[in-house]
Design an enzyme around this catalytic site. Structure first.
Site, short mmCIF file in Angstrom:
data_model
loop_
_atom_site.label_atom_id
_atom_site.label_comp_id
_atom_site.label_asym_id
_atom_site.label_seq_id
_atom_site.Cartn_x
_atom_site.Cartn_y
_atom_site.Cartn_z
N LYS B 76 -7.79 -11.60 -6.79
CA LYS B 76 -8.28 -10.47 -6.43
C LYS B 76 -9.13 -10.13 -7.67
CE LYS B 76 -6.20 -5.68 -5.95
NZ LYS B 76 -5.03 -4.94 -6.05
N SER B 151 -4.42 -2.24 -1.91
CA SER B 151 -5.60 -2.35 -2.47
C SER B 151 -6.01 -3.68 -2.57
CB SER B 151 -5.76 -1.89 -4.02
OG SER B 151 -5.12 -2.47 -4.76
N SER B 175 0.32 -2.58 -3.06
CA SER B 175 -1.12 -3.31 -2.94
C SER B 175 -1.22 -4.51 -2.44
CB SER B 175 -1.90 -2.80 -4.27
OG SER B 175 -2.40 -1.78 -4.17
#
Lengths: 96, 476, 468
Positions: B76, B151, B175
């Site tokens: 990420k 996210s 997330s």
């Protein structure tokens, strides 16, 4: 229900170092009130008997005081938008 | 061979037995990333990935036996990998180059992983759809018109879309789990403190953890084994020993007590997720686990509680993005005050601004007790009731989301977006481990997940239960 | 009108540690800009603070030295505000549960009450360079551990404030907590001043002056401020509650542009740091490492060693003088003599060499021991002292060369010679009623012959024997 006015939003913007134009400010106030209504639910909860426990460690578990080399000046300034003579540089501030 | 139909463990085996080289795998996955470019899951493919893979092949030849030797991984874009850009999908950090490695990156590299790219996300991990990225929306791996979730949407789509066998996400309120669930894969939010946060750009420090995202439960356990453990750079990382997650993963779950919450039983009625949730309950019963219904009366307060604590921490964490030291400095700023306001106003997106403002509201004098302190008290109350549950039960079963992935652009009201995390936030508020695994589909054939929450630091049991469910579902 | 003066101090001192308070970078003054830095202290994204044990220990020490109470749990909070010297846009400090609460410090005959001591991080350094139109930011100092001591508004004159600071400084230096090098900003002081009509209970509005970095400027700033406030009140005005800047060159203070009232620091517990449990056993353990404080030593020196108030005061004023005195005394076991030498010879001589002491405490102890043992007399001792100071040898070898080498046989021979060469004096001696006076003359002659090496006491005895 928490009511929020433009003045309050401006105060928060100043604390946040953010700027909003008048138009976005209005939308912001609306959204903000909705969020505060949702968040305000916690007020209904009885927490009078709650004892908050914090994560804790013992003095002896703390880091020993040994100095180590950090990163080089060049690495420190790697992403700097403006630097001079090994320092980060900003427009001159009035000495207070 | 289509490697992306295989599990992570099968990849590991292929490399170990010399049936495939790291270079071949890396090239294969880079080409997959390119094929899937329109999904906008991956923001950058690192140009040294192939050469790193070649070097790794040499190391493997010379006897290197890291747990992830030669395996391509995507991280990420809020995890620092030295010398590579790390943007948090924010314009503010558009050109930011990491000056050091995150602990999890060090661990991946030590295990021999090849980090091939960085994945799209909601800006500063604030969001549940990856629509809040400054670099475009990520599309759902199953249905292009739908959101990836967030996210960690890019990381989830990268695995679900066959662009890598393992990715890392971060989970502050769901997330990792929410995007995994709605893309049909497995993801865990470990116990708070199980994985070091050092080098992960902070959103809400007291709630978030890095978690692996994989196709299977066993893959996930295998990956977490690499990431878990204390770091001397992170006081909040635990120095508790990390048990072997794989060792007891196949152990039968008969006799385990699994809690279902009375409040959730009510809440799922009529939701898309109801069927898969109830179905999972049945699977657990059929495997001999005992389902125990208990109550957590303030369950629904986890959401508002989160939206006080997380923004409070975020507003302070994001103060360092001030235009002085790194990356964006507004060209329109004539003095220091303008550097602050203009750089931040130009650099942050709406959702980030909203949360910063909200955080300042709940922290500012006059509101601090009524909001921040109250939320901390509610959090403690929730922890107290979870403690009672875990004294009787080994785990809690929850749905992951209310429904499947929604259409891109469908949710414009912040509060309805926040409610996406209704079932996931509780694990962050409690600090306990929570895994999501596929549990069925909606009527529109979109994936759904269920969660297993465990006791603090009992990821082993969480994996064991999840693995059992996964096994049953595979048989069916 | 006559006024009562009410002063409160906030004193910052940089702690004497090897590394910074939340990272392992060097705590060092005077390095090239941004070279004692790491991701943590320049506030890079993702970096996390890790608390330095020594920094906590030093604040505990400081707390114990001023009789404060050490909290069993210490919490660190974030103080949020934007300023270029603050890399994270928050300073890690302590609000609700500081390491130390309460305490007091003797000033004159009074105990000034202390509110608290907490641990926090220092900010970086800004340099305003006029020519380039830039302000330069150096984070070397960012993250250096600082203790902040806050007094109660319990000080009543500029002189008292200075004495408080002097005493505090000597305690901190002595306990090895801080070096308090004012010229390097190692000790800085914020001063709150208010006045009220004499005898009145109601406190007046206070003003604050920040970052005064010499005792002199503290004194001048307070005096100026008291006068200014008195003028305002005399005219029937109201003192504005504000932060003022002291201009040391001009000798005046003026209100700062920004109103402090608008500041809202939004303190909350730092989620990156665990709270620290400080067990009572640990506090007791640290207490044992605390040396006697200067004022305690002073009392001891007067009571046990018979030093005068003046002597004891001079010796206990500086940590290095105390150490010197203690070491020399431990060698010769003659503290009063050490004090004499120290005050008359050592410190006087040191003034000629920029305060540097060129004769070690060990050497002085040895020298005094030689005198006490009768190995050298004072005259020779002074000669040895001067030579050692000038780097011309050490006490032991010089003593062998210059003194102490006259043995009893040699001495007897010398006395015989003196008696033989001075028959008139011998006759006078026998005739005299004041034999003691005349014997001194003989001793003097022996000393002359021995070039000062003979022990005069021993010589006197022998001369008496021989003459009688």
């Amino acid at each position: 229900m928490e009511k929020i006015d433009i003045a309050e939003v401006k105060r928060l913007a100043s604390l946040s170092a953010l700027e909003f134009d008048e138009k976005s400010l209005e939308k912001f106030v609306g959204d903000f009130e909705n969020i505060l209504n949702m968040v305000g639910e916690i007020q209904k909860c009885d927490t009078s008997k709650v004892e908050i426990k914090r994560a804790c460690h013992d003095f002896d578990e703390l880091r020993d005081d040994e100095a180590k080399e950090g990163i080089s000046q060049e690495e420190v300034l790697l992403n700097s938008p403006k630097s001079r003579k090994g320092c980060f540089a900003v427009p001159q501030m009035l000495e207070e | 061979m289509e490697y992306n139909t295989l599990s992570l463990l099968e990849h590991v085996d292929l490399v170990k037995t010399g049936k495939v080289t790291s270079e071949e795998l890396t090239k294969y996955y880079i080409s997959k990333c390119k094929e899937m470019e329109k999904y906008n899951a991956v923001l950058e493919i690192f140009d040294d990935a192939t050469s790193n893979a070649k070097a790794m092949d040499e190391k493997i030849k010379n006897g290197f036996k890291g747990a992830l030797a030669g395996i391509p991984v995507i991280i990420k874009d809020n995890i620092l990998y030295k010398g590579k850009k790390c943007t948090c999908s924010s314009k503010f950090l558009e050109n930011y180059v990491a000056q050091y490695n995150a602990t999890v990156v060090e661990k991946l590299l030590d295990a021999g992983a090849i980090i091939i790219g960085r994945a799209n996300m909601d800006e500063f991990a604030m969001g549940s759809s990856t629509e809040n990225s400054a670099f475009g929306v990520t599309h759902n791996a199953v249905n292009f018109d739908c959101v990836a979730g967030g996210s960690s949407g890019g990381s989830a789509v990268a695995v679900a879309g066959g662009m890598c066998p393992l990715s890392l996400g971060t989970d502050t309120g769901g997330s990792v789990r929410q995007p995994c669930a709605i893309n049909g894969i497995v993801g865990i939010k470990p116990t708070y403190g199980r994985v070091s946060r050092y080098g992960v750009i902070a959103f809400a420090s007291s709630l978030e953890q890095v978690g692996p995202m994989t196709k299977t439960v066993k893959d996930n356990a295998y990956a977490l084994q690499v990431l878990a453990g204390h770091s001397k750079f992170d006081e909040t990382s635990s120095n508790r020993e990390v048990p072997s997650y794989i060792e007891e993963i196949e152990k039968p779950i008969a006799g385990l007590k699994i809690c279902v919450l009375k409040e959730v039983e009510e809440a799922v009625k009529g939701l898309d997720t109801e069927k898969s949730y109830r179905n999972t309950k049945q699977i657990l019963s059929s495997l001999g686990a005992e389902i125990v219904e208990m109550s957590m009366p303030d369950f629904s307060l986890s959401l508002p509680c989160y939206y006080v604590i997380a923004p409070a921490e975020a507003t302070s964490n994001l103060g360092r993005f001030d235009g002085i030291k790194y990356s964006r400095r507004s060209e329109n700023a004539k003095n220091v005050d303008e550097i602050y306001t203009k750089s931040r106003t130009e650099g942050f997106g709406d959702e980030v601004k909203r949360r910063i403002m909200l955080g300042n509201f709940v922290l500012s004098s006059g509101f601090f007790d009524a909001y921040y302190n109250k939320a901390k008290a509610v959090q403690q109350k929730l922890k107290d009731s979870a403690k009672e549950i875990f004294e009787k039960c080994d785990a809690i079963l929850l749905p992951t989301t209310a429904g499947g992935a929604f259409k891109i652009g469908a949710k414009t009201d912040p509060v309805s977006m926040y409610k996406e995390d209704l079932f996931t936030i509780i694990a962050n508020i409690l600090g306990v481990p929570a895994i999501t695994l596929p549990a069925g589909k909606t009527e529109d054939n979109m994936p759904l997940g269920v969660q297993i929450l465990g006791r603090e630091f009992d990821e082993a049991t969480v994996y064991r239960i999840a693995n059992a469910i996964e096994g049953e579902r595979r048989k069916a | 009108m006559e006024y009562d003066i009410v002063i409160g101090l906030e004193v910052h001192a940089e702690l004497k540690t090897n590394s910074k308070v939340f990272c392992s970078c060097k705590n060092q003054f005077g390095s090239a800009p941004n070279t004692n830095c790491c991701p943590v202290c320049i506030g890079l994204p993702g970096a996390l603070p890790v608390l330095n044990k020594k920094a906590v220990e030093l604040v505990i020490k400081a707390g114990l030295a001023i009789g404060g109470e050490i909290n069993e749990e210490a919490i660190f909070e974030r103080k949020n505000y934007f300023y270029p010297d603050l890399s994270k846009a928050y300073q890690i400090s302590q609000l609700v549960k500081p390491i130390c609460v309460g305490g007091h410090l003797k000033v004159g005959n009074r105990e000034v009450q202390i509110n608290r001591i907490h641990l926090e991080e220092d900010a970086g350094k800004l340099t305003h360079s006029g020519e380039s139109g830039l302000t330069m930011v150096d984070y070397n100092r960012g993250g250096v551990p600082l203790m902040e001591l806050v007094t109660e508004p319990d000080i009543h004159s500029a002189e008292e404030a200075v004495e408080f600071l002097t005493n505090l400084r000597s305690i901190l230096v002595f306990a090895d907590v801080a070096e308090c090098k004012m010229e390097q900003g190692g000790m800085r002081c914020d001063v709150n001043v208010s006045i009220k009509p004499k005898g009145s209970e109601k406190l007046g509005n206070r003003t604050e002056m920040k970052n005064l970095n010499s005792f002199k400027s503290v004194e001048r700033a307070i005096k100026y401020e008291v006068e200014r406030q008195a003028e305002v009140l005399d005219k029937g005005g109201v003192v504005t509650q504000e932060t003022r800047k002291w201009d040391d060159d001009a000798g005046i203070s003026y209100a700062m542009r920004k109103k402090e009232t608008s500041q809202d620091y939004r303190y909350f517990p730092d989620p990156d740091l665990l709270s620290v449990h400080i067990s009572r056993e640990k506090v007791a353990e640290i207490k044992k490492t605390l040396p006697l404080m200067p004022h305690e030593l002073k009392e001891k020196y007067i009571a046990e060693f018979g030093l005068t108030e003046y002597e004891a005061d001079i010796i206990t004023r500086e940590k290095k003088t105390i150490a010197y005195f203690e070491e020399a005394s431990s060698i010769c076991n003659q503290p009063k003599q050490v004090s004499n030498w120290l005050l008359t010879d050592v410190l006087a001589k040191a003034k000629e060499s920029d305060g540097e002491i060129l004769l070690s405490a060990k050497e002085l102890g040895l020298l005094i021991k030689l005198i006490a043992d009768g190995k050298v007399n004072r005259a020779v001792a002074k000669e040895i002292f001067a030579k050692v100071w000038a780097g011309e040898g050490d006490v032991q070898s010089l003593a062998q060369k210059l003194g102490g080498s006259v043995d009893e046989g040699q001495l007897a021979g010398m006395i015989d010679d003196v008696i033989a060469q001075n028959p008139k004096a011998v006759a006078d001696y026998h005739a005299s009623e004041e034999k003691d006076k005349l014997i001194k003359w003989f001793v003097g002659q022996v000393m002359k012959v021995s070039r000062g090496k003979a022990n005069p006491t021993q010589a006197e005895q022998l001369i008496k024997q021989k003459l009688n």
